[in-house]
Scaffold this motif. Structure first.
Motif, PDB file in Angstrom:
ATOM      1  N   GLN A   1       0.824  -1.199   0.000  1.00 48.55           N
ATOM      2  CA  GLN A   1       0.000   0.000   0.000  1.00 48.55           C
ATOM      3  C   GLN A   1       0.867   1.261   0.000  1.00 48.55           C
ATOM      4  O   GLN A   1       0.499   2.254  -0.587  1.00 48.55           O
ATOM      5  CB  GLN A   1      -0.937  -0.001   1.192  1.00 48.55           C
ATOM      6  N   ARG A   2       2.001   1.228   0.657  1.00 49.71           N
ATOM      7  CA  ARG A   2       2.886   2.393   0.668  1.00 49.71           C
ATOM      8  C   ARG A   2       3.339   2.734  -0.752  1.00 49.71           C
ATOM      9  O   ARG A   2       3.376   3.890  -1.130  1.00 49.71           O
ATOM     10  CB  ARG A   2       4.094   2.114   1.554  1.00 49.71           C
ATOM     11  N   TRP A   3       3.677   1.710  -1.564  1.00 46.50           N
ATOM     12  CA  TRP A   3       4.086   1.943  -2.945  1.00 46.50           C
ATOM     13  C   TRP A   3       2.962   2.599  -3.726  1.00 46.50           C
ATOM     14  O   TRP A   3       3.183   3.518  -4.491  1.00 46.50           O
ATOM     15  CB  TRP A   3       4.481   0.616  -3.599  1.00 46.50           C
ATOM     16  N   GLU A   4       1.738   2.135  -3.512  1.00 44.14           N
ATOM     17  CA  GLU A   4       0.586   2.689  -4.225  1.00 44.14           C
ATOM     18  C   GLU A   4       0.413   4.172  -3.885  1.00 44.14           C
ATOM     19  O   GLU A   4       0.132   4.988  -4.761  1.00 44.14           O
ATOM     20  CB  GLU A   4      -0.676   1.907  -3.857  1.00 44.14           C
ATOM     21  N   THR A   5       0.578   4.549  -2.637  1.00 40.41           N
ATOM     22  CA  THR A   5       0.474   5.945  -2.238  1.00 40.41           C
ATOM     23  C   THR A   5       1.563   6.771  -2.908  1.00 40.41           C
ATOM     24  O   THR A   5       1.301   7.858  -3.426  1.00 40.41           O
ATOM     25  CB  THR A   5       0.590   6.081  -0.700  1.00 40.41           C
ATOM     26  N   TYR A   6       2.782   6.263  -2.930  1.00 38.42           N
ATOM     27  CA  TYR A   6       3.887   6.960  -3.574  1.00 38.42           C
ATOM     28  C   TYR A   6       3.615   7.116  -5.057  1.00 38.42           C
ATOM     29  O   TYR A   6       3.812   8.187  -5.619  1.00 38.42           O
ATOM     30  CB  TYR A   6       5.183   6.189  -3.340  1.00 38.42           C
ATOM     31  N   TYR A   7       3.141   6.064  -5.703  1.00 39.56           N
ATOM     32  CA  TYR A   7       2.851   6.130  -7.131  1.00 39.56           C
ATOM     33  C   TYR A   7       1.813   7.203  -7.420  1.00 39.56           C
ATOM     34  O   TYR A   7       1.969   7.994  -8.330  1.00 39.56           O
ATOM     35  CB  TYR A   7       2.361   4.777  -7.662  1.00 39.56           C
ATOM     36  N   LYS A   8       0.750   7.249  -6.645  1.00 35.50           N
ATOM     37  CA  LYS A   8      -0.296   8.250  -6.881  1.00 35.50           C
ATOM     38  C   LYS A   8       0.268   9.656  -6.751  1.00 35.50           C
ATOM     39  O   LYS A   8      -0.093  10.545  -7.498  1.00 35.50           O
ATOM     40  CB  LYS A   8      -1.454   8.044  -5.908  1.00 35.50           C
ATOM     41  N   ARG A   9       1.167   9.859  -5.806  1.00 33.79           N
ATOM     42  CA  ARG A   9       1.732  11.182  -5.596  1.00 33.79           C
ATOM     43  C   ARG A   9       2.594  11.611  -6.778  1.00 33.79           C
ATOM     44  O   ARG A   9       2.476  12.733  -7.260  1.00 33.79           O
ATOM     45  CB  ARG A   9       2.559  11.208  -4.309  1.00 33.79           C
ATOM     46  N   ILE A  10       3.471  10.742  -7.268  1.00 35.34           N
ATOM     47  CA  ILE A  10       4.342  11.143  -8.365  1.00 35.34           C
ATOM     48  C   ILE A  10       3.695  10.907  -9.726  1.00 35.34           C
ATOM     49  O   ILE A  10       3.994  11.602 -10.674  1.00 35.34           O
ATOM     50  CB  ILE A  10       5.705  10.429  -8.321  1.00 35.34           C
ATOM     51  N   GLY A  11       2.807   9.926  -9.823  1.00 35.36           N
ATOM     52  CA  GLY A  11       2.239   9.548 -11.103  1.00 35.36           C
ATOM     53  C   GLY A  11       1.403  10.630 -11.746  1.00 35.36           C
ATOM     54  O   GLY A  11       1.339  10.728 -12.961  1.00 35.36           O
ATOM     55  N   GLU A  12       0.791  11.468 -10.951  1.00 38.46           N
ATOM     56  CA  GLU A  12      -0.068  12.508 -11.504  1.00 38.46           C
ATOM     57  C   GLU A  12       0.722  13.547 -12.273  1.00 38.46           C
ATOM     58  O   GLU A  12       0.211  14.175 -13.180  1.00 38.46           O
ATOM     59  CB  GLU A  12      -0.851  13.164 -10.366  1.00 38.46           C
ATOM     60  N   ASP A  13       1.974  13.742 -11.927  1.00 38.36           N
ATOM     61  CA  ASP A  13       2.764  14.804 -12.527  1.00 38.36           C
ATOM     62  C   ASP A  13       3.869  14.320 -13.457  1.00 38.36           C
ATOM     63  O   ASP A  13       4.543  15.137 -14.054  1.00 38.36           O
ATOM     64  CB  ASP A  13       3.406  15.654 -11.412  1.00 38.36           C
ATOM     65  N   MET A  14       4.062  13.034 -13.572  1.00 38.42           N
ATOM     66  CA  MET A  14       5.222  12.536 -14.300  1.00 38.42           C
ATOM     67  C   MET A  14       5.093  12.729 -15.813  1.00 38.42           C
ATOM     68  O   MET A  14       5.812  13.486 -16.383  1.00 38.42           O
ATOM     69  CB  MET A  14       5.472  11.069 -13.972  1.00 38.42           C
ATOM     70  N   GLY A  15       4.213  11.997 -16.455  1.00 38.41           N
ATOM     71  CA  GLY A  15       4.040  12.099 -17.890  1.00 38.41           C
ATOM     72  C   GLY A  15       5.060  11.326 -18.706  1.00 38.41           C
ATOM     73  O   GLY A  15       4.719  10.671 -19.658  1.00 38.41           O
ATOM     74  N   LYS A  16       6.349  11.413 -18.344  1.00 35.34           N
ATOM     75  CA  LYS A  16       7.432  10.752 -19.064  1.00 35.34           C
ATOM     76  C   LYS A  16       8.262   9.973 -18.047  1.00 35.34           C
ATOM     77  O   LYS A  16       8.765  10.543 -17.087  1.00 35.34           O
ATOM     78  CB  LYS A  16       8.301  11.770 -19.766  1.00 35.34           C
TER      79      LYS A  16
END
Length: 85
Positions: A1-16
């Motif tokens: 679950q910690r990985w999922e939270t981290y992904y949501k935080r960075i995933g929204e802004d990454m793009g590439k």
């Protein structure tokens, strides 16, 4: 679950996204998750050609063979990929 939270935080802004070791295991899961999020993904692999080709075909991610222990090659590749993405 910690990985999922981290992904949501960075995933929204990454793009590439550039993922090393992306053809198998956790790297493969990351490729799939970022693609699912709509990001452009380039992944590196060293010896797993068949797995890399299958993942590219299934997801549309771009796989490149690269030995990340070769620092000069890795730096040149990173610069080129950032320019292309």
């Amino acid at each position: 679950q910690r990985w999922e939270t981290y992904y949501k935080r960075i995933g929204e802004d990454m793009g590439k996204v550039l993922i090393t070791g992306g053809s198998r295991g956790i790297g493969e899961a990351c490729v799939r998750k970022f693609i699912e999020n709509g990001d452009s993904v380039v992944f590196l692999y060293n010896k797993s050609l068949n797995e890399a080709e299958a993942l590219s075909f299934e997801t549309g991610a771009f796989g490149i063979q690269c030995d990340v222990s070769d620092v000069e090659a890795l730096m040149a590749l990173t610069v080129a990929m950032l320019e292309e993405l």
